[in-house]
Scaffold this active site. Sequence first.
Site, PDB file in Angstrom:
ATOM      1  N   THR A  51       0.757  -1.199  -0.081  1.00  0.00           N
ATOM      2  CA  THR A  51      -0.054  -0.013   0.005  1.00  0.00           C
ATOM      3  C   THR A  51       0.758   1.223  -0.237  1.00  0.00           C
ATOM      4  OG1 THR A  51      -1.951  -0.999   1.252  1.00  0.00           O
ATOM      5  CG2 THR A  51      -1.807   1.302   1.350  1.00  0.00           C
ATOM      6  N   SER A  52       1.911   1.455   0.891  1.00  0.00           N
ATOM      7  CA  SER A  52       2.677   2.360   1.002  1.00  0.00           C
ATOM      8  C   SER A  52       3.454   2.840  -0.503  1.00  0.00           C
ATOM      9  CB  SER A  52       3.907   2.248   1.994  1.00  0.00           C
ATOM     10  OG  SER A  52       3.028   2.048   3.248  1.00  0.00           O
ATOM     11  N   TYR A 114     -11.491  -3.780  -4.913  1.00  0.00           N
ATOM     12  CA  TYR A 114     -12.522  -2.973  -5.654  1.00  0.00           C
ATOM     13  C   TYR A 114     -13.721  -4.173  -6.033  1.00  0.00           C
ATOM     14  CZ  TYR A 114     -15.046  -1.086  -9.311  1.00  0.00           C
ATOM     15  OH  TYR A 114     -16.226  -0.625 -10.064  1.00  0.00           O
ATOM     16  N   TYR A 140      -2.229 -10.561   2.625  1.00  0.00           N
ATOM     17  CA  TYR A 140      -2.254  -9.195   3.053  1.00  0.00           C
ATOM     18  C   TYR A 140      -3.830  -8.715   2.961  1.00  0.00           C
ATOM     19  CZ  TYR A 140      -1.667  -3.985   3.198  1.00  0.00           C
ATOM     20  OH  TYR A 140      -1.635  -2.710   3.450  1.00  0.00           O
ATOM     21  N   ARG A 145      -9.212  -0.993   2.540  1.00  0.00           N
ATOM     22  CA  ARG A 145      -8.914  -0.631   1.368  1.00  0.00           C
ATOM     23  C   ARG A 145      -9.511  -1.665   0.335  1.00  0.00           C
ATOM     24  NH1 ARG A 145      -4.742   3.420  -0.362  1.00  0.00           N
ATOM     25  NH2 ARG A 145      -3.661   4.020   1.584  1.00  0.00           N
ATOM     26  N   LYS A 169      -0.160 -10.417   6.674  1.00  0.00           N
ATOM     27  CA  LYS A 169      -0.319  -9.005   7.409  1.00  0.00           C
ATOM     28  C   LYS A 169      -1.685  -8.851   7.414  1.00  0.00           C
ATOM     29  CE  LYS A 169       0.588  -4.308   6.297  1.00  0.00           C
ATOM     30  NZ  LYS A 169       1.105  -3.048   5.102  1.00  0.00           N
ATOM     31  N   ILE A 211       4.385  -4.500   9.822  1.00  0.00           N
ATOM     32  CA  ILE A 211       4.687  -3.808   8.531  1.00  0.00           C
ATOM     33  C   ILE A 211       4.141  -2.551   8.354  1.00  0.00           C
ATOM     34  CG2 ILE A 211       4.711  -4.356   5.901  1.00  0.00           C
ATOM     35  CD1 ILE A 211       4.174  -7.249   6.490  1.00  0.00           C
TER      36      ILE A 211
END
Length: 300
Positions: A51-52, A114, A140, A145, A169, A211
């Site tokens: 994501t980052s 999505y 993850y 999100r 994660k 993380i």
Amino acid sequence: MHEAIKSRLKGSIAPVITPFTNDHELDLNKLSELIEFQLENGSHGISVTGTSGEPSSLTVTEREQVMETAIQTTNGRVPVAPGTGSTNHDETMHLTKRAQEMGADAAMVIVPYYNKPNQHALYRHFKTVADSVDIPIIIYNIPGRTAQNLHVDTLARLVEDCPNIIGAKESNKDFEHVNRVLLKCGRDFLLFSGIELLCYPMLAIGGSGSISATANVEPKKVADLHNAWLEGDVATAQRLHYELMPLNDVLFMDTNPAPVKAALGMMGKIDPALRLPMDLPSEELQGKIRQTLQEYYIEV
């Protein structure tokens, strides 16, 4: 088969941002510098294109370039677990296979975002990806999100059926959920926190580390928290947990990684560029970020 990497893949796995030039091209030299900054400050592992790392703003070729740069720069000094997931199944398969070919230590595969698949579809997606490679897989789960939560029973079934799914994660504010992950998946399952305020509590229930986007800005404190816990110094771990809270808060007053990139720009580490539809935080929030960095004695 995967015990060696499981013993190494613990602590603060820094989810390094993807730096761009001021004309929004990849800046792979800056990426190498950021990774060196992480290693100099004690981070226990490196992840990119999570994501980052703004993966949805990158082409597949760019994601491969970022992964390759991370693996080459790290050069085996700590484990590298790039994000290889996507909302597109074939793309996820391709990137996960490429991570294995490049020599990544593990691949972090996000719940598809999505399109909101049901639990059966999620099981099939992850099993197909895991069966296609030998590389260890970290799932993850970030329902805020992706609009879908990977249920504990689905994850446990995947762990039972896919020996290379070694961890998860969990960017999940439901702490009951993450407790049940270790109950159902086994205490040797690698559980990483992706929620900053749960990084320390996750260790207390048997988690393997974090993380955390905050590691981009304050890697030493984040790594030291894990070191203190492993050394049995609970008081220091607790102190660092609370010391990091104001920084955690300000870095999530806008969508990650916008505040992190703004902070790194103030620190002189990068040109704080994001690709649309992402953009930098408001001037008001940037002022709060700058003030918070100064309170941490970070030079800006």
